[in-house]
Scaffold this active site. Structure first.
Site, PDB file in Angstrom:
ATOM      1  N   GLU A 138       2.167  22.536 -25.040  1.00  0.00           N
ATOM      2  CA  GLU A 138       3.110  21.445 -25.333  1.00  0.00           C
ATOM      3  C   GLU A 138       4.494  21.981 -25.672  1.00  0.00           C
ATOM      4  OE1 GLU A 138       1.120  18.977 -28.263  1.00  0.00           O
ATOM      5  OE2 GLU A 138      -0.257  18.217 -26.736  1.00  0.00           O
ATOM      6  N   CYS A 154      -5.714  13.630 -16.254  1.00  0.00           N
ATOM      7  CA  CYS A 154      -4.656  12.621 -16.176  1.00  0.00           C
ATOM      8  C   CYS A 154      -4.214  12.449 -14.718  1.00  0.00           C
ATOM      9  CB  CYS A 154      -3.468  13.032 -17.050  1.00  0.00           C
ATOM     10  SG  CYS A 154      -2.394  14.276 -16.315  1.00  0.00           S
ATOM     11  N   CYS A 209      -2.544  15.447 -13.046  1.00  0.00           N
ATOM     12  CA  CYS A 209      -3.500  16.526 -12.733  1.00  0.00           C
ATOM     13  C   CYS A 209      -4.394  16.136 -11.565  1.00  0.00           C
ATOM     14  CB  CYS A 209      -4.322  16.895 -13.961  1.00  0.00           C
ATOM     15  SG  CYS A 209      -3.322  17.737 -15.205  1.00  0.00           S
ATOM     16  N   GLU A 268      -5.337  21.649 -16.924  1.00  0.00           N
ATOM     17  CA  GLU A 268      -5.769  21.727 -15.523  1.00  0.00           C
ATOM     18  C   GLU A 268      -4.671  22.320 -14.649  1.00  0.00           C
ATOM     19  OE1 GLU A 268      -5.931  19.202 -17.609  1.00  0.00           O
ATOM     20  OE2 GLU A 268      -7.499  17.775 -17.108  1.00  0.00           O
ATOM     21  N   ASN A 309      -3.650  23.521 -22.408  1.00  0.00           N
ATOM     22  CA  ASN A 309      -2.404  22.751 -22.446  1.00  0.00           C
ATOM     23  C   ASN A 309      -1.385  23.463 -23.333  1.00  0.00           C
ATOM     24  OD1 ASN A 309      -4.208  21.894 -24.533  1.00  0.00           O
ATOM     25  ND2 ASN A 309      -3.066  20.020 -24.866  1.00  0.00           N
ATOM     26  N   CYS A 344      -0.433  20.258 -18.855  1.00  0.00           N
ATOM     27  CA  CYS A 344      -1.867  20.085 -19.117  1.00  0.00           C
ATOM     28  C   CYS A 344      -2.646  21.355 -18.752  1.00  0.00           C
ATOM     29  CB  CYS A 344      -2.424  18.958 -18.267  1.00  0.00           C
ATOM     30  SG  CYS A 344      -1.804  17.324 -18.669  1.00  0.00           S
TER      31      CYS A 344
END
Ligand code: THU
Length: 161
Positions: A65, A113, A116, A76, A63, A74
């Site tokens: 940010e 999430c 994803c 993934e 990830n 993210c």
């Protein structure tokens, strides 16, 4: 007329990495190692994803940010974007996901999430493959044979027709 439907999802819960095949154990270790490369100064929650292709090669993502929070991405989706960008003709076989909090590897597996899940679902359709998910925590591991178990009744290209 009202019709009721029930949807069953299935996943396996393992109590130790010993119960994974050797290749899946290596993939999960790669996800954990990649989590330490995350740029997560805002959440402190570092996630790694390792996607193995049918060729045996692996693509990894963490990830990343951003001070503008929604601009973060993210692990993934980082891994899948890299996979599609660099190996468009290979096929995905499995993706391992793991996260580190301030105490190290999370006890419980981290499940992807909603965004994803949607992206993994699209990738199953694009590549015409099922992508096994290996979600690793220190106390248990979940193995899920397809994103369909995590995203029933999903929106897909068929809805656009
Ligand atoms: N995150 C992931 O990278 N993957 C997940 O499956 C769950 C959440 C990231 C997004 C954000 O950088 C941090 O974890 C906290 O939500």
């Amino acid at each position: 007329m009202v019709t009721s439907h029930n949807i069953t999802i299935s996943y396996k819960e393992l109590s130790s990495t010993e119960e994974l095949s050797q290749e899946d154990r290596i993939l999960l270790k790669e996800a954990i190692d990649t989590a330490s490369n995350a740029y997560a100064p805002y959440s402190g929650f570092r996630v790694g994803a390792a996607l193995r292709m049918e060729s045996g090669k692996t693509v990894k993502g963490a990830n990343v940010e951003n001070a503008a929070f929604p601009s973060g991405i993210c692990a993934e989706r980082t891994a899948i974007s890299s996979f599609v960008s660099n190996f468009p003709n290979d096929k995905p076989d499995a993706i391992a996901i793991a996260a580190l909090n301030e105490n190290g590897l999370t006890d419980e597996p981290v499940t992807p999430c909603g965004n994803c899940r949607q992206v993994i679902a699209e990738e199953e359709l694009r590549s015409n493959s099922r992508i096994r998910l290996i979600l690793g925590g220190s106390k248990k591991i979940y193995v899920i044979e397809s994103i369909n178990s995590l995203l029933p009744l999903q929106f897909s290209k068929s809805n656009l027709r």
